[in-house]
Enzyme design. Structure first.
Site, PDB file in Angstrom:
ATOM      1  CB  CYS A 184      -0.943  -0.009   1.196  1.00  0.00           C
ATOM      2  SG  CYS A 184      -2.004  -1.474   1.275  1.00  0.00           S
ATOM      3  CG  HIS A 241      -1.237   3.005   4.493  1.00  0.00           C
ATOM      4  ND1 HIS A 241      -1.541   1.694   4.234  1.00  0.00           N
ATOM      5  CD2 HIS A 241      -0.450   2.986   5.597  1.00  0.00           C
ATOM      6  CE1 HIS A 241      -0.948   0.903   5.119  1.00  0.00           C
ATOM      7  NE2 HIS A 241      -0.279   1.669   5.960  1.00  0.00           N
TER       8      HIS A 241
END
Length: 593
Positions: free
Chosen positions: A84, A139
C-alpha cells in the site's frame, strides 16, 4: 447496507486503475483546464474484472465491462509497488521508493510518513488553482504535517491507513476473523494474528477524527455521498478540480451488502459488485455535472483488438483514473481476488505466494481502461508498458503544469498513449521488493519488452540472509540491511529466498504464468541479460547521484496512533453524538498531530 443508487456511488474501484479526465471544451472561447478523478482500489486481482476472463466469465463488473467496450484498454499497466504505502507514494510523486523514501508500509503508530521533502501531485495542482479533494485510504502518515490536508489536499474524508488496522464494533469478513472492539478476546493472548485491539479504526475529516471506531458497513455510502457533493460543488464553482478516491475494496475485512448464509466466494463477489456499482456511479455523477466534457481512464487487463478510427460526438471534460495499489492478498484465501493467468507458477511450485508483496505479475499487474467519447476510439487497446508512477507526469501535462526541476522522476508522460494511439511506454520498468525476500525497496525485478528478469525470488520469513546481504545487487547505495517479511500463499506456505546470478529471465509472451525461464547461455538469454544489466546499472547510478533522494522516518510510538478519547476503550468517540463536539462545523474537535 442496501443497494446503492447510481448517482450516490461515485468512485470505487478495487485493485484496478481508472482515470477520468475533463478535457478542454472545443465549443467556447475560453479553454477550461481538465478535471481529474483518480480512483485507487485495494488488493484486487487482474482476473477479478469480467472483461479479462474470456469465455465463461462472471457478471460481477458490468459497469467496468461497458467502460472497456466504450474506451481504450491499457493492457500492460503496473502498480509501482505491491503493497500500500510504497505504491501510493510513487503514484503521488512519480518516483520509485528508492527516491521518495517510502519502501514499505507505515503503521498506525508511525510518527511520520511520506518525507516532507517530496512534492506531491495535489500540491502542484493546488498551486495551479485546482480545488483538490481526497476520499478514502491515505496511508502516507497521519500526524501533523504528514496528513493529506498538509500534502496538497484542500479537503479529506477517510481512514488514515488500511481498513484492517483498527478494531470496529461490527467486523467484516476476514481470515482469521477478528473480534469486535469490546470483545474479551481483544484483551487476551487469544487475539488472532493481524487483529488490532486497543485502537478503534478512525474516520477522519480533514485533520480531525469524526468517528472512532467507524462503522465499516456504512463507509461506502459515506464516501459516495461525499464524492457526489465534491463533483457537483466543483461544477458550481467553475474551478478545475482533482478528486482522489482511495477505496477500501477489496482489502479485508470485506463489508459487502449482507446476504444470508454467504460463502467466502459469495462475499468476495458481492464486494466486487458493490465496487462496480460505485465505478458506474462515478461516471454517472461526473456526466450529470459536466456531461459534454468528460474523459474516463480505468486500469484493467487486455486483449488486443484492431484500432478503429477517431469517433465523433460530444467531447467530455473530466478525467477519471481508476487503479489498484497491488494484487490480491493470497493468504486471505476465499476473501482474496484472482490473478487470472498471472499465477507465478515458478514460485508457487517452490512454495510461497506470487501476488501481493511480490514482484511476480500477480502482485503488480492491474487492469486499465480509458474512456473519453470524441477523443478516444471505442474498443481499442494499447500494449504500452506503463506504471502508476506515470499518473504524476501525465496529469501535470494535461493540466499544463510543469513539475519542479530540482529532482529526478521515474514516471513518463503517457498522453500520447491515452490520446493518440501510442504503443510506446517504458523501455525498462523496475519492480521493488514490497515484502517478500530481501530488503524493502530493492529493485529486484526488471521488465523490458515482453521479457522479465528476477535477481531475487522467494518469500521466506528468514530474519537475515547473509548471502543476500553480501551480494544483493539491487540498491543504489549501501545502508544497514532491512529485510522484508514473507508473502504467504493461502494456508501460510512460504518459499526459500534465492539470489539469481545470472538473473532468472522469463518471456511473458510465451508464458504469462511465469513457469519456465529462458535457458542460460542461449543467444536470446545473453542478449536480454546484457540489456537488463545495462538498464539496471544506469538507473541505480542515477538514483545514487540524485541529490533529491528522500529518507522516510519509520519510527513508531504508541502515542502516535489516532485516538480521539484516550480515556475510553478503543478511543471511542462520535462527533455527531458526543456532547463535547462542536456540531456547527464541518470539521470537529478531535485533532490529530
Amino acid at each position: 447496507m442496501g443497494a446503492l443508487t447510481p448517482l450516490l456511488l461515485p468512485g470505487m474501484l478495487m485493485l484496478m486503475c481508472g482515470l477520468l479526465l475533463h478535457a478542454p471544451s472545443r465549443h467556447g472561447a475560453r479553454v477550461k483546464k481538465p478535471n481529474f478523478i483518480i480512483i485507487l482500489a485495494d488488493d484486487i486481482g487482474w482476473g477479478d474484472l469480467d472483461a479479462n476472463q474470456g469465455e465463461g466469465k462472471s457478471n460481477n463488473t458490468p459497469h467496468l465491462n461497458l467502460m472497456a467496450e466504450q474506451g481504450l484498454r491499457l493492457t500492460d499497466f503496473h502498480s509501482p509497488a505491491s503493497t500500500c504505502s510504497p505504491s501510493r507514494a510513487a503514484i503521488l510523486t512519480g518516483r520509485y521508493g528508492l527516491r521518495n523514501g517510502v519502501t514499505h508500509n507505515f503503521a498506525a503508530s508511525s510518527v511520520a510518513g511520506l518525507p516532507l521533502s517530496e512534492v506531491t501531485l495535489p500540491r502542484l495542482l493546488q498551486k495551479a488553482a485546482y480545488h483538490t479533494a481526497m476520499i478514502g485510504k491515505w496511508h502516507l502518515g497521519h500526524n501533523g504535517p504528514y496528513g493529506p490536508t498538509s500534502r496538497g489536499f484542500d479537503y479529506y474524508l477517510g481512514v488514515p491507513y488500511s481498513n484492517d488496522m483498527g478494531c470496529t464494533d461490527a467486523p467484516g469478513y476476514n481470515l482469521p476473523p477478528c473480534p469486535a472492539c469490546d470483545s474479551a478476546l481483544t484483551r487476551s493472548h487469544e487475539r488472532p494474528r493481524d487483529c488490532y485491539s486497543k485502537v478503534g479504526l478512525p474516520l477522519m475529516e480533514n485533520s480531525r477524527i469524526v468517528e472512532q471506531p467507524l462503522d465499516p458497513w456504512t463507509l461506502t455510502e459515506r464516501y459516495a455521498s461525499a464524492a457526489t457533493r465534491i463533483i457537483h460543488a466543483a461544477r458550481q464553482r467553475g474551478r478545475p478540480y482533482l478528486l482522489y478516491m482511495a477505496l477500501a475494496h477489496v482489502h479485508v475485512p470485506l463489508t459487502p451488502p449482507p446476504a444470508p448464509d454467504a460463502s467466502g466466494a459469495d462475499v468476495f463477489a458481492a464486494s466486487l459488485r458493490e465496487m462496480d456499482r460505485l465505478v458506474g456511479a462515478v461516471k454517472s455523477a461526473s456526466d450529470a455535472a459536466d456531461k459534454d466534457d468528460t474523459l474516463i481512464l480505468f486500469t484493467g487487463q487486455w486483449r488486443f483488438p484492431a484500432r478503429t478510427g477517431r469517433v465523433s460526438g460530444p467531447v467530455l471534460r473530466c478525467v477519471l483514473l481508476c487503479l489498484g495499489d497491488n494484487g490480491p492478498w493470497e493468504r486471505k484465501c476465499q476473501y482474496s481476488g484472482s490473478v487470472g493467468p498471472f499465477v507465478g507458477k515458478w514460485q508457487r511450485s517452490r512454495g510461497g505466494g506470487s501476488a501481493k508483496q511480490t514482484t511476480w505479475e500477480g502482485g503488480h499487474r492491474v487492469p486499465t481502461v480509458a474512456y473519453w467519447p470524441g477523443r478516444i476510439p471505442a474498443n481499442t487497446t494499447s500494449s504500452a508498458l506503463l506504471s502508476g508512477m506515470d499518473i504524476f507526469p501525465t496529469l501535470l501535462s494535461l493540466a499544463e503544469v510543469s513539475p519542479p526541476v530540482d529532482r529526478r522522476y521515474d514516471g513518463i508522460d503517457a498522453t500520447n498513449v491515452l490520446l493518440h494511439g501510442g504503443q510506446t511506454g517504458h523501455e525498462f520498468l523496475f519492480h521493488p521488493n514490497s515484502g517478500a525476500a530481501g530488503r524493502f525497496g530493492d529493485l529486484q525485478t526488471v521488465r523490458t519488452g515482453t521479457h522479465k528478469a528476477f535477481y531475487i525470488t522467494g518469500t521466506s520469513r528468514t530474519a537475515r540472509v547473509s548471502a543476500l546481504q553480501r551480494r544483493a545487487p539491487c540498491r543504489a547505495h549501501t545502508r544497514p540491511l532491512l529485510l522484508a517479511g514473507a508473502a504467504e500463499a493461502c494456508g501460510g506456505a512460504t518459499g526459500r529466498p534465492q539470489l539469481h546470478e545470472p538473473p532468472l529471465i522469463f518471456d511473458l509472451q510465451r508464458g504469462e504464468a511465469e513457469e519456465t525461464p529462458l535457458r542460460v547461455g542461449t543467444p536470446e538469454y545473453r542478449a536480454i541479460a546484457e540489456r537488463v544489466a545495462r538498464g539496471r546499472e544506469a538507473l541505480l547510478w542515477d538514483i545514487a547521484t540524485d541529490g533529491s533522494v528522500s529518507t522516510a522516518d519509520y519510527s513508531a510510538n504508541a502515542s502516535a496512533a489516532p485516538c480521539c478519547e484516550p480515556t475510553r476503550a478503543a478511543c471511542r468517540c462520535n462527533a455527531h453524538t458526543d456532547t463535547h463536539t462542536d456540531t456547527h462545523t464541518d470539521t470537529h474537535t478531535h485533532t490529530i498531530g
